[in-house]
Every structure is written in structure tokens, then in C-alpha cells.
Design a protein around this motif. Structure first.
Motif, PDB file in Angstrom:
ATOM      1  N   GLU A 125       0.836  -1.230  -0.040  1.00  0.00           N
ATOM      2  CA  GLU A 125      -0.124  -0.052  -0.001  1.00  0.00           C
ATOM      3  C   GLU A 125       0.984   1.205  -0.104  1.00  0.00           C
ATOM      4  N   ASP A 126       1.954   1.275   0.713  1.00  0.00           N
ATOM      5  CA  ASP A 126       2.661   2.517   0.688  1.00  0.00           C
ATOM      6  C   ASP A 126       3.579   2.754  -0.665  1.00  0.00           C
ATOM      7  N   GLU A 127       3.619   1.555  -1.245  1.00  0.00           N
ATOM      8  CA  GLU A 127       4.121   1.875  -2.802  1.00  0.00           C
ATOM      9  C   GLU A 127       3.127   2.505  -3.682  1.00  0.00           C
ATOM     10  N   LEU A 128       2.038   2.109  -3.503  1.00  0.00           N
ATOM     11  CA  LEU A 128       0.922   2.546  -4.425  1.00  0.00           C
ATOM     12  C   LEU A 128       0.558   4.049  -3.896  1.00  0.00           C
ATOM     13  N   ALA A 129       0.684   4.468  -2.776  1.00  0.00           N
ATOM     14  CA  ALA A 129       0.373   5.581  -2.283  1.00  0.00           C
ATOM     15  C   ALA A 129       1.254   6.705  -2.896  1.00  0.00           C
ATOM     16  N   VAL A 130       2.811   6.200  -2.872  1.00  0.00           N
ATOM     17  CA  VAL A 130       3.797   7.034  -3.243  1.00  0.00           C
ATOM     18  C   VAL A 130       3.468   7.408  -4.801  1.00  0.00           C
ATOM     19  N   LEU A 131       3.251   6.016  -5.833  1.00  0.00           N
ATOM     20  CA  LEU A 131       2.904   6.347  -7.167  1.00  0.00           C
ATOM     21  C   LEU A 131       1.914   7.299  -7.229  1.00  0.00           C
ATOM     22  N   GLU A 132       0.633   7.500  -6.453  1.00  0.00           N
ATOM     23  CA  GLU A 132      -0.594   8.027  -6.482  1.00  0.00           C
ATOM     24  C   GLU A 132      -0.086   9.503  -6.383  1.00  0.00           C
ATOM     25  N   GLU A 133       0.811   9.623  -5.339  1.00  0.00           N
ATOM     26  CA  GLU A 133       1.232  11.108  -5.106  1.00  0.00           C
ATOM     27  C   GLU A 133       2.000  11.785  -6.342  1.00  0.00           C
ATOM     28  N   PHE A 134       2.829  10.927  -6.862  1.00  0.00           N
ATOM     29  CA  PHE A 134       3.823  11.172  -8.003  1.00  0.00           C
ATOM     30  C   PHE A 134       2.855  11.670  -9.120  1.00  0.00           C
ATOM     31  N   ARG A 173       0.254   7.495 -16.093  1.00  0.00           N
ATOM     32  CA  ARG A 173      -0.995   7.284 -15.348  1.00  0.00           C
ATOM     33  C   ARG A 173      -0.946   5.900 -14.254  1.00  0.00           C
ATOM     34  N   LEU A 174      -1.691   5.818 -13.452  1.00  0.00           N
ATOM     35  CA  LEU A 174      -1.798   4.672 -12.939  1.00  0.00           C
ATOM     36  C   LEU A 174      -2.945   3.538 -13.108  1.00  0.00           C
ATOM     37  N   LEU A 175      -2.338   2.429 -13.404  1.00  0.00           N
ATOM     38  CA  LEU A 175      -3.062   1.456 -13.952  1.00  0.00           C
ATOM     39  C   LEU A 175      -3.371   0.448 -12.840  1.00  0.00           C
ATOM     40  N   SER A 176      -4.662  -0.256 -12.922  1.00  0.00           N
ATOM     41  CA  SER A 176      -4.871  -1.340 -12.149  1.00  0.00           C
ATOM     42  C   SER A 176      -4.127  -2.642 -12.400  1.00  0.00           C
ATOM     43  N   ALA A 177      -4.342  -3.534 -11.439  1.00  0.00           N
ATOM     44  CA  ALA A 177      -3.542  -4.803 -11.457  1.00  0.00           C
ATOM     45  C   ALA A 177      -3.586  -5.502 -12.983  1.00  0.00           C
ATOM     46  N   ASP A 178      -5.135  -5.584 -13.365  1.00  0.00           N
ATOM     47  CA  ASP A 178      -5.372  -6.164 -14.463  1.00  0.00           C
ATOM     48  C   ASP A 178      -4.740  -5.415 -15.733  1.00  0.00           C
ATOM     49  N   GLU A 179      -4.743  -4.115 -15.622  1.00  0.00           N
ATOM     50  CA  GLU A 179      -4.045  -3.142 -16.743  1.00  0.00           C
ATOM     51  C   GLU A 179      -2.394  -3.643 -16.833  1.00  0.00           C
ATOM     52  N   VAL A 180      -1.778  -3.502 -15.697  1.00  0.00           N
ATOM     53  CA  VAL A 180      -0.333  -3.932 -15.462  1.00  0.00           C
ATOM     54  C   VAL A 180      -0.176  -5.040 -16.251  1.00  0.00           C
ATOM     55  N   LEU A 181      -0.877  -6.114 -15.942  1.00  0.00           N
ATOM     56  CA  LEU A 181      -0.832  -7.573 -16.521  1.00  0.00           C
ATOM     57  C   LEU A 181      -1.110  -7.542 -18.050  1.00  0.00           C
ATOM     58  N   ALA A 182      -1.838  -6.680 -18.458  1.00  0.00           N
ATOM     59  CA  ALA A 182      -2.028  -6.715 -19.763  1.00  0.00           C
ATOM     60  C   ALA A 182      -0.920  -6.207 -20.657  1.00  0.00           C
ATOM     61  N   ARG A 183      -0.105  -5.414 -19.913  1.00  0.00           N
ATOM     62  CA  ARG A 183       1.011  -4.649 -20.446  1.00  0.00           C
ATOM     63  C   ARG A 183       2.183  -5.610 -20.293  1.00  0.00           C
ATOM     64  N   GLY A 229       0.152  -0.448 -10.986  1.00  0.00           N
ATOM     65  CA  GLY A 229       1.327   0.162 -11.283  1.00  0.00           C
ATOM     66  C   GLY A 229       1.233   1.529 -12.029  1.00  0.00           C
ATOM     67  N   LEU A 230       2.475   2.031 -12.142  1.00  0.00           N
ATOM     68  CA  LEU A 230       2.522   3.423 -12.844  1.00  0.00           C
ATOM     69  C   LEU A 230       3.278   3.143 -14.086  1.00  0.00           C
ATOM     70  N   TRP A 231       2.356   3.553 -15.207  1.00  0.00           N
ATOM     71  CA  TRP A 231       2.886   3.621 -16.529  1.00  0.00           C
ATOM     72  C   TRP A 231       3.207   4.761 -16.935  1.00  0.00           C
ATOM     73  N   SER A 232       4.227   4.755 -17.579  1.00  0.00           N
ATOM     74  CA  SER A 232       5.195   6.071 -18.270  1.00  0.00           C
ATOM     75  C   SER A 232       5.650   5.709 -19.699  1.00  0.00           C
ATOM     76  N   ALA A 233       5.204   6.590 -20.551  1.00  0.00           N
ATOM     77  CA  ALA A 233       5.612   6.273 -21.978  1.00  0.00           C
ATOM     78  C   ALA A 233       6.711   6.831 -22.563  1.00  0.00           C
ATOM     79  N   THR A 234       7.445   7.491 -21.547  1.00  0.00           N
ATOM     80  CA  THR A 234       8.590   8.173 -22.162  1.00  0.00           C
ATOM     81  C   THR A 234       9.825   7.448 -22.215  1.00  0.00           C
ATOM     82  N   GLU A 235      10.021   6.222 -21.547  1.00  0.00           N
ATOM     83  CA  GLU A 235      11.400   5.606 -21.317  1.00  0.00           C
ATOM     84  C   GLU A 235      11.667   4.772 -22.658  1.00  0.00           C
ATOM     85  N   LEU A 236      12.754   4.660 -22.983  1.00  0.00           N
ATOM     86  CA  LEU A 236      13.216   3.772 -24.106  1.00  0.00           C
ATOM     87  C   LEU A 236      14.442   2.660 -23.656  1.00  0.00           C
TER      88      LEU A 236
END
Length: 384
Positions: A94-103, A115-125, A137-144
Motif C-alpha cells: 500500500e505504501d508503494e501505491l501511495a507514493v505512485l498516486e502522489e507522484f 497514469r496509474l494502472l489497475s493490476a489487470d491493466e499492468v498484466l495486460a502490458r 502500477g505506474l505507466w510512463s511512456a517516455t522511457e526507451l
């Protein structure tokens, strides 16, 4: 006759290559020096992550995003492999998810690129994310993702072919006397401008400059799996809760101190070795795993098996791989500037020392070089 050039770049790691490329694009005659047959330091001993999300908003993030744009230009110009994979920070507590939400809130709220993803959305990616106890999880599109080994090996030749960059490999530079470059075998060159990008060996040429410089050395240990079977891919870069305490972009999240305290209570051995775990996958299908951080006098030439075991222990909690066979283990040592993105000094007019991007060399180097050359010589004058 002493050969001459507009720019001499000393060091063919990622920072030196970035400076050589930015100078050559401005129509300058560049000579690139490297003491080894090819660069073999920290620039080839990393994840291959271009990681803007790890840089705090403002100039550091802007530099990282400029560097990202240059990586894509590098791909389009020279055909080097660059994967626009993005990244996922996985939350199992929960503390990890809280940091991601705050970010996300501090970044201005969710967008398609963050954006934040649900567990199912993470597993789909990512088929690699461990579904057990996954909260989201936190999805970010900028990484290479890039392949450091092939990039560092082939980019010098591309610069030579396209811009006539003079490659002086297997040529240790032992002295810079004004604008005179002196090699170990006695050969000399003259350069109007000299850029020293000597990596972790930062004391050799200008020891008086570095005596009080805000630089420290960091050692990391990493591992690589065999190629995953049947073309299986992890999807985005993967990181976890341990990573949130490592990158400065998360430092202002209110829940971060509690997360750090919990990690210190539950797993103090991770803090002892500066371990946070991440995974990337190169174009050969191999998964790069790591890493650890030992600084200064803690650095030993001997690797610690317990560090590798701790890295693997934490990664097995976070990801699943079809094949965990470890094909390679290694360590790297890099210089880190403790007061800024990179250490810069001009011991003499036209002689520049640029070292110490730390573990963010792949993320920052092309952006840093382009910004510096824009200050020194203006914008590019030739097509990429």
C-alpha cells in the motif's frame, strides 16, 4: 606536421560519443580518443534504460527528454536499435501505491503518457509482472530501451562514416598541455577545443582539478539472463517499490519516508548494499537484471555473491520469467557528481572536463552534450 582538429574528445563512452556527435553535427572537425580498442567501462555495463521518469521535473527532466529525442534521431539516422517501450513501476504494498498516486498528482494528474494502472491493466502490458499481491502500477511512456554494447561498439564507426570523425582508439592520452594532446606513445595533436569525458578514471589528466571536485565512485553489480524462449518479451522496463527510494523524482512524495522506514526495518540488508531492482530486455531477448550501489571506500575489486542473491530474491518477488538461467554476471564502476547532473570544469580556456553523470549516463548524455554545444558553438549547422 602535427595533425590538428577543431575538437578533441577524450573518452569514447556514452558521454564522449554524445559530445563528438553534437560537435560533428555542427560541421566541426572532430578527433575522438579512446585508450582501449573500444570503450569497455560503465557505458556498456548498464540496463540500457533511457529513464526520464527518474529525473525530477524542471531542467533535469528537460535534459532527459532532449536526450530521448536524440536517441530517436540516432535510431533514424544510423539504424541503431532503440525501443520505445515505456516503463512500469509495480506496486505490491500500500505504501508503494501511495507514493505512485502522489507522484501522478504532483506531475499534474494522469495523462495518456503517465497514469496509474489497475493490476489487470499492468498484466495486460507485461506478462512478466508477478500477479500475486499486485495492487497496480505506474505507466510512463517516455522511457526507451537501447543496447549499450552494440551502441558503444558501432556508433564511433557511424560517426566516422557520416561526419569523418577521426577515430584514435587504443590511444591513451597521458597529458593535455594547453591545446596540445599528448598520447602515451609520444604522438601529439592540436585541438582548438578539448572535451575530457574520461569516466571513472577522472583523476588521470587533471588531478588538481579533481582534488576537491564533488565526485564519488559507485560500483554496481548486475546480471543477464539467456535469451528468453520463443521470442517472449517482458514489455516495458520494470521497476518496483525499492526503486522509489532511489530516484530523486519521487523525493517529494509525502508517503516516501514511511516507505523508506518500512524497507529499512524489514530488509536492512538491501540498504547496506544500495539494492533496488529493475529489469530491461535488449534486442537479443536477454533480460538485464540489477542492481546495487557501493560508494567510495566500500568499493572492492571482488564481487559479492550475496548481492547477486539479494537482487534475484527481490526480482523473483516482482517478476516472472520463462527462463531464469543467468548467462552473465558483471560489475561496473562509474563516477557520480554529488552536486548536479554532471561535473563540468574549464581548467584552461577551451579545455572542458565533463564527467560524472552517475547512473544516468544513458538517460542524460545526449541532452547534456547538445545543451553544452549550443552554449559553446550555437545550434547545429548541418543535417543530422
Amino acid at each position: 606536421m602535427t595533425p590538428s582538429c577543431d575538437v578533441a574528445v577524450i573518452g569514447a563512452g556514452i558521454l564522449g560519443l554524445a559530445h563528438a556527435w553534437s560537435a560533428a553535427k555542427r560541421g566541426l572537425r572532430v578527433t575522438l580518443f579512446e585508450r582501449s580498442p573500444r570503450a569497455a567501462g560503465a557505458s556498456i555495463r548498464n540496463f540500457g534504460m533511457v529513464w526520464p521518469i527518474g529525473q525530477p521535473a524542471g531542467p533535469p527532466r528537460e535534459t532527459a527528454l532532449l536526450s530521448r529525442a536524440r536517441w530517436l534521431e540516432l535510431r533514424d539516422t544510423f539504424g541503431l536499435w532503440v525501443n520505445e517501450c515505456g516503463s512500469l513501476h509495480l506496486a505490491y504494498r500500500e505504501d508503494e501505491l501511495a507514493v505512485l498516486e502522489e507522484f501522478v498528482s504532483q506531475e499534474g494528474g494522469p495523462t495518456d503518457a503517465l497514469r496509474l494502472l489497475s493490476a489487470d491493466e499492468v498484466l495486460a502490458r507485461s506478462p512478466a509482472a508477478n500477479p500475486e499481491s499486485l495492487l497496480g502500477g505506474l505507466w510512463s511512456a517516455t522511457e526507451l530501451c537501447v543496447n549499450p554494447r552494440t551502441t558503444i561498439a558501432h556508433l564511433p564507426e557511424h560517426l566516422q562514416d557520416r561526419y569523418n570523425v577521426d577515430l584514435q582508439f587504443h590511444t591513451p592520452v597521458t597529458r593535455v598541455d594547453g591545446h596540445k594532446i599528448i598520447a602515451g606513445d609520444g604522438r601529439t595533436w592540436h585541438a582548438d577545443r578539448v572535451v575530457v569525458c574520461s569516466g571513472s578514471d577522472f583523476e588521470t589528466l587533471f588531478p588538481e582539478v579533481f582534488r576537491n571536485a564533488p565526485l564519488t565512485l559507485c560500483k554496481l553489480q548486475m546480471l543477464r539472463t539467456a535469451a528468453q524462449p520463443d521470442g517472449w518479451r517482458i514489455g516495458p522496463h520494470l521497476a518496483g517499490g525499492l526503486t522509489l527510494r532511489h530516484y530523486t523524482s519521487f523525493r517529494d512524495c509525502p508517503s516516501l519516508p514511511a516507505l523508506c522506514d518500512r524497507i529499512d526495518r524489514e530488509t536492512p540488508e538491501l540498504n547496506r548494499y544500495g539494492i533496488h531492482v529493475m529489469a530491461s530486455q535488449n534486442d537479443a531477448g536477454q533480460v538485464i537484471l540489477g542492481d546495487s550501489h557501493e560508494y567510495g571506500e566500500e568499493i572492492s575489486p571482488f564481487d559479492k555473491p550475496e548481492i547477486d542473491e539479494l537482487i534475484l530474491r527481490e526480482l523473483r518477488r516482482m517478476i516472472r520469467l520463462p527462463d531464469w538461467t543467468i548467462a552473465e554476471r558483471w560489475h561496473g564502476i562509474y563516477a557520480k557528481c554529488t552536486d548536479g547532473l554532471v561535473y563540468e570544469s574549464e581548467p584552461e580556456p577551451g579545455i572542458h572536463v565533463v564527467v560524472g553523470p552517475g547512473g544516468a549516463g544513458m538517460t542524460l548524455s545526449f541532452g547534456l552534450a547538445e545543451q553544452q554545444w549550443s552554449r559553446w558553438a550555437g545550434p547545429s549547422r548541418v543535417e543530422p
